[in-house]
Design an enzyme around this catalytic site. Structure first.
Site, short mmCIF file in Angstrom:
data_model
loop_
_atom_site.label_atom_id
_atom_site.label_comp_id
_atom_site.label_asym_id
_atom_site.label_seq_id
_atom_site.Cartn_x
_atom_site.Cartn_y
_atom_site.Cartn_z
N ILE A 165 60.38 38.81 43.58
CA ILE A 165 59.65 37.84 44.39
C ILE A 165 59.84 36.43 43.84
CG2 ILE A 165 57.39 37.09 45.20
CD1 ILE A 165 56.54 40.04 45.15
N ASP A 184 59.94 33.54 31.96
CA ASP A 184 59.94 35.00 31.98
C ASP A 184 60.15 35.49 30.55
OD1 ASP A 184 60.61 37.18 34.55
OD2 ASP A 184 60.81 37.87 32.48
N ASP A 267 45.07 35.77 46.15
CA ASP A 267 45.19 36.87 47.11
C ASP A 267 44.82 38.22 46.48
OD1 ASP A 267 46.13 37.94 49.72
OD2 ASP A 267 47.71 38.86 48.51
N GLU A 272 38.41 44.76 44.02
CA GLU A 272 38.58 44.60 45.45
C GLU A 272 37.86 45.70 46.20
OE1 GLU A 272 42.75 44.44 46.26
OE2 GLU A 272 43.08 42.63 45.05
N HIS A 295 44.24 40.27 49.74
CA HIS A 295 45.39 41.07 49.28
C HIS A 295 46.37 41.35 50.42
CE1 HIS A 295 46.58 44.12 45.94
NE2 HIS A 295 47.65 43.67 46.57
N GLY A 297 49.41 39.57 50.70
CA GLY A 297 50.69 38.94 50.38
C GLY A 297 51.89 39.62 51.02
N GLY A 298 51.88 40.96 51.01
CA GLY A 298 52.99 41.70 51.61
C GLY A 298 52.66 42.31 52.95
#
Length: 412
Positions: A165, A184, A267, A272, A295, A297-298
């Site tokens: 991503i 990273d 998000d 949750e 949640h 995002g996808g």
């Protein structure tokens, strides 16, 4: 589309369970291949409910809410594979699945575009102060004002986690005229003109917008905390579309309230709700410079279709062909069919001498092996055997008696 090949095990005896409103693409995939016992439920199940539900299930498909614990996996006596119709697999006890020789699959690439696009959208909304103006307009108040509103062009985007991503976000952001830097823990090849940073602190010091794309690991929990928040540029924007445990929300709320940060888009959350309509609480609620989403995002039609197709194909290939490529538990094997044989799958603990014992036992009983494949990981080994058709039943019984055997299955 799935191959309608006839396997040794009758398809009407295979039970498939899909939870959490997985895309109908998955249901149609298996129905088209002749599997009639496909059950789909909209929500997740509790551990107790799952233990009862998985007793006779051969394949199960889940998303992020269903917890496949060791207790659930222990109760799933017939389970061959688990499909995670999402990116992550932290909801599955991978150690327990490996112990039982259960293949676990996910879709690490299918929703990357959806998440990357939404990050760009959130960044634009926040940097242009759209939330305040939208609320005012709905209240009948005209707020045509450029104060505090900026373009993304020319700003620096800092990406934490330059994986599937993060790297795609990098390309989109650069196309909009942003300067892209990333951090990273592993060495990654930059795309376009992106450049890497030597430390997290360096990235936070330089970024106008910071976007998180890291997994949920002990090393990433509360990665953005009261200490690291001090390193952000004044007025910077934080976007977390990764994992809820990565950000200390109480500390973030403090920095947003005092104006140290210009805004945030969140998000994912440490806790949750189980299902739509349940009460949701967060220390970020009520802050006008915060964009909160549940949640999603996808969660696009394209992503859900792609995920449904991707994971279904992996589950199908393992069930009907013994192909374990993409599995996070069973060693990866991809093998062509061999005509005129019966194929047997053998999963065992990875200890010395198993393959030798398999070959000795079959040879002793004059069972001819026409093809053999072996792949191991640290915990288990996966052997695929093609044997003479007339002797396959005897071979299965012999293989079940091999020491360290976990699971034996006749494929065809």
């Amino acid at each position: 589309m799935a191959d309608k090949k006839i396997t040794s095990y009758p398809k009407d005896k295979i039970n498939i369970l899909f939870l959490e409103n997985i895309s109908d693409v998955a249901v149609k995939y298996f129905n088209a291949a002749g599997y009639v016992n496909v059950r789909k439920l909209n929500g997740a199940l509790s551990e107790e409910e799952l233990i009862k539900a998985v007793k006779d299930v051969h394949l199960i498909g889940i998303r992020s809410k269903t917890q496949m614990t060791a207790k659930v996996i222990d109760a799933a006596e017939k389970l061959q594979a688990i499909g995670c119709f999402c990116i992550g697999t932290n909801q599955v006890d991978l150690k327990a699945a490996t112990k039982h020789g259960i293949a676990v699959y996910n879709a690490p690439y299918s929703n990357t575009r959806s998440v990357a696009e939404l990050v760009i959208g959130a960044a634009i909304i926040l940097i242009r102060k759209i939330i305040d103006k939208n609320i005012a307009a709905h209240k009948g108040i005209w707020m045509k004002d450029a104060t505090g509103s900026y373009e993304l062009r020319g700003k620096t985007l800092g990406i934490i986690g330059y994986g599937n991503i993060g790297s795609q976000l990098s390309v989109l952001a650069e196309a909009l005229g942003m300067k892209v830097i990333f951090y990273d823990t592993e060495t990654k090849l930059p795309l376009g003109n992106a450049s890497d940073c030597n430390s997290l602190k360096e990235l936070l010091n330089k970024s106008d917008v910071v976007s998180l794309h890291v997994p949920d690991l002990p090393s990433t929990r509360n990665l953005i905390n009261k200490t690291n928040l001090k390193y952000f540029k004044k007025g910077a924007i934080l976007i977390n579309y990764a994992r809820g445990e990565v950000v200390d929300l109480d500390a973030l709320a403090k920095y947003l309230k005092d104006g140290s940060l210009g805004g945030a888009a969140i998000d994912v959350f440490p806790w949750e709700p189980e299902k739509n309509g349940d009460t949701f609480t967060s220390p970020l609620q009520g802050l006008s410079n915060v964009l909160l989403t549940p949640h999603i995002g996808g969660s696009t039609q394209e992503a859900q279709h792609n995920i449904g197709d991707d994971v279904s194909a992996k589950l199908f290939n393992y069930l009907e062909k013994g192909i374990s490529s993409g599995s996070l538990t069973v060693p990866a094997l991809s093998l062509p069919p061999l005509e005129g044989t019966h194929r047997i799958l053998h999963i065992h603990n990875n200890v010395p001498g198993v393959l030798s014992e398999i070959n000795t036992q079959l040879s002793k009983h004059k069972i001819n092996i026409l093809g053999q494949y072996l792949k191991t990981n640290d915990a288990i080994g996966y052997v695929v055997l093609d044997v003479d058709k007339g002797l396959s039943k005897n071979a299965v019984e012999l293989l079940k008696k091999v020491k360290a055997t976990i699971k034996v299955r006749v494929l065809y």
